[in-house]
Design an enzyme around this catalytic site. Sequence first.
Site, short mmCIF file in Angstrom:
data_model
loop_
_atom_site.label_atom_id
_atom_site.label_comp_id
_atom_site.label_asym_id
_atom_site.label_seq_id
_atom_site.Cartn_x
_atom_site.Cartn_y
_atom_site.Cartn_z
N ASP A 23 0.85 -1.03 -0.09
CA ASP A 23 -0.03 0.14 -0.13
C ASP A 23 0.79 1.27 -0.03
OD1 ASP A 23 -2.12 1.53 0.05
OD2 ASP A 23 -2.81 1.06 2.09
N CYS A 25 -19.41 -16.32 -2.78
CA CYS A 25 -20.04 -15.42 -2.01
C CYS A 25 -21.75 -15.99 -2.18
CB CYS A 25 -20.16 -13.80 -2.25
SG CYS A 25 -18.77 -12.89 -1.61
N CYS A 44 -22.89 -8.66 4.32
CA CYS A 44 -22.20 -7.56 4.45
C CYS A 44 -22.84 -6.37 3.99
CB CYS A 44 -20.81 -7.68 3.66
SG CYS A 44 -21.02 -8.19 2.17
N CYS A 79 -24.00 -3.31 7.01
CA CYS A 79 -23.35 -1.92 6.88
C CYS A 79 -24.10 -0.81 7.46
CB CYS A 79 -22.88 -1.66 5.46
SG CYS A 79 -21.90 -0.06 5.42
N CYS A 136 -18.50 4.92 4.02
CA CYS A 136 -17.69 3.94 4.77
C CYS A 136 -17.09 4.58 6.03
CB CYS A 136 -16.90 3.42 4.05
SG CYS A 136 -15.90 1.96 4.84
N CYS A 168 -13.63 0.38 10.75
CA CYS A 168 -14.90 -0.39 10.85
C CYS A 168 -14.79 -1.74 10.32
CB CYS A 168 -15.89 0.28 10.22
SG CYS A 168 -17.43 -0.61 10.08
N CYS A 228 -18.40 -5.10 8.10
CA CYS A 228 -18.97 -6.14 7.09
C CYS A 228 -17.90 -7.42 7.22
CB CYS A 228 -18.62 -5.35 5.70
SG CYS A 228 -17.03 -4.33 5.70
N CYS A 269 -19.22 -11.71 8.09
CA CYS A 269 -18.88 -12.54 6.97
C CYS A 269 -18.74 -14.18 7.41
CB CYS A 269 -17.96 -12.06 6.14
SG CYS A 269 -17.19 -13.14 4.75
#
Length: 348
Positions: A135, A189, A195, A199, A215, A242, A245, A249
């Site tokens: 990143d 999925c 998710c 949220c 978000c 956060c 989500c 899962c």
Amino acid sequence: MDYQQLVNNIKLWGSELGFQKTAIADIRLDQHEHYLQKWLDQGFHGEMEYMARHGTKRSRPHELQPDTIRVISARMDYLAADTELLQILEDPDKAYISRYALGRDYHKLMRKRLTRLGKRIEEEIGPYGYRAFVDSAPVLEKALAEKAGLGWIGKHTLLLDRSAGSWFFLGEIYTDLPLPVDQPVTQHCGSCSACIDVCPTQAIVAPYQLDARKCISYLTIELHGPIPEAYRKPMGNRVFGCDDCQLVCPWNRFAQFTAEDDFNPRHRLQNSDLVELFCWDEQTYLARTEGSPIRRIGYERWLRNLAIGLGNAPTSEAVLKALRTRTNYPSALVQEHVQWALQQHRAH
Ligand code: B12
Ligand code: SF4
């Protein structure tokens, strides 16, 4: 050179260096380039100007690092054992800090390890072209990891794996070696939309599409100014990032605990009262967040986020007293959020 044997070795060295999985992708990201552009066109990146700044470099690895033809993608798990985070999330007097941020910042640690992996390869084959990222540059990390078969991008837009869930970081090495590539895995999925439904701010506007501006992770970490009022109540006690989500899962039932000591919680951040954190002075904030991702937002936004948490906490003398200590804090941003918080308690 026997590149297949080299890949086998890379995976072995990767695991010796603490990566739970390492795999190889080519650099064609046409479909993801299209999705990225659409996301930017819709303004979903909000104030994250760095997401729009680099043209096609993010989706075309060879434009970022010339001669790149393969990417070694690596996963490192960060879930710490013995954290009762669901309990914290449900306790409005507590501060919920997302799991990735409870310990030491991952960027440096992972980049060092990836660079060691790069050097290990060099010891074996001699000089070659490579560069490690975590990143740290315009890189489409999830798309590359998906190509390499490290998992699939879920409806919440995070990468997840059937046997590991999604509590992991990604990093990569761009290289000019013609390594044989790994195959992507299938999507799992199915018809699940847990998710999307959970949220708190409806930020997942469609499967695989996140409006970052909504978000809570963006609002508490990336956004510099005031947090729009519409999101303050739904934020509850989430004061840094956060995880909702991911918490919901079903694949995260299979997640494994991290082997990295550095990712274990520090300074009881996994179980602190909002009042206690709000009362830290700047020196304490700087000392306790040294080397932590939380340091990135600075003290002013730390207070901004905590003020919202306190506005959403049950009314008590301790909460009101803490908020009143900051009504004249020399920052218009903090003052406004403190006033909002006090207003919530007056409204009761
Ligand atoms: C910007 C960013 C954010 C932003 C925006 C998130 C986002 N989805 O883009 C914000 C601040 C909100 C954020 C939050 C978080 N982040 Co973040 N973030 C990034 C960053 C820097 C870039 C992500 C990116 O490229 N976005 C661009 C958009 C276009 O991508 P996208 O939304 O994922 O969409 C892709 C797919 O969904 C698909 N797609 C899009 N539309 C459609 C439509 C259809 C029909 C289909 C089929 C597919 C599809 O293609 C797109 C391009 O690949 C990466 C690091 C990196 N350099 O890659 C970390 C990264 C994604 N973040 C990470 C983490 C841990 C988080 C948080 C969990 C932190 C937290 N607890 O608060 C949250 C999770 C929120 C969430 N549900 O995503 C990890 C994720 C690891 C993993 N297992 O996947 C990363 C990879 C950092 C790392 N090195 O480990 N993040
Ligand atoms: S991290 Fe929280 S706010 Fe962001 S998409 Fe996931 S559940 Fe929604």
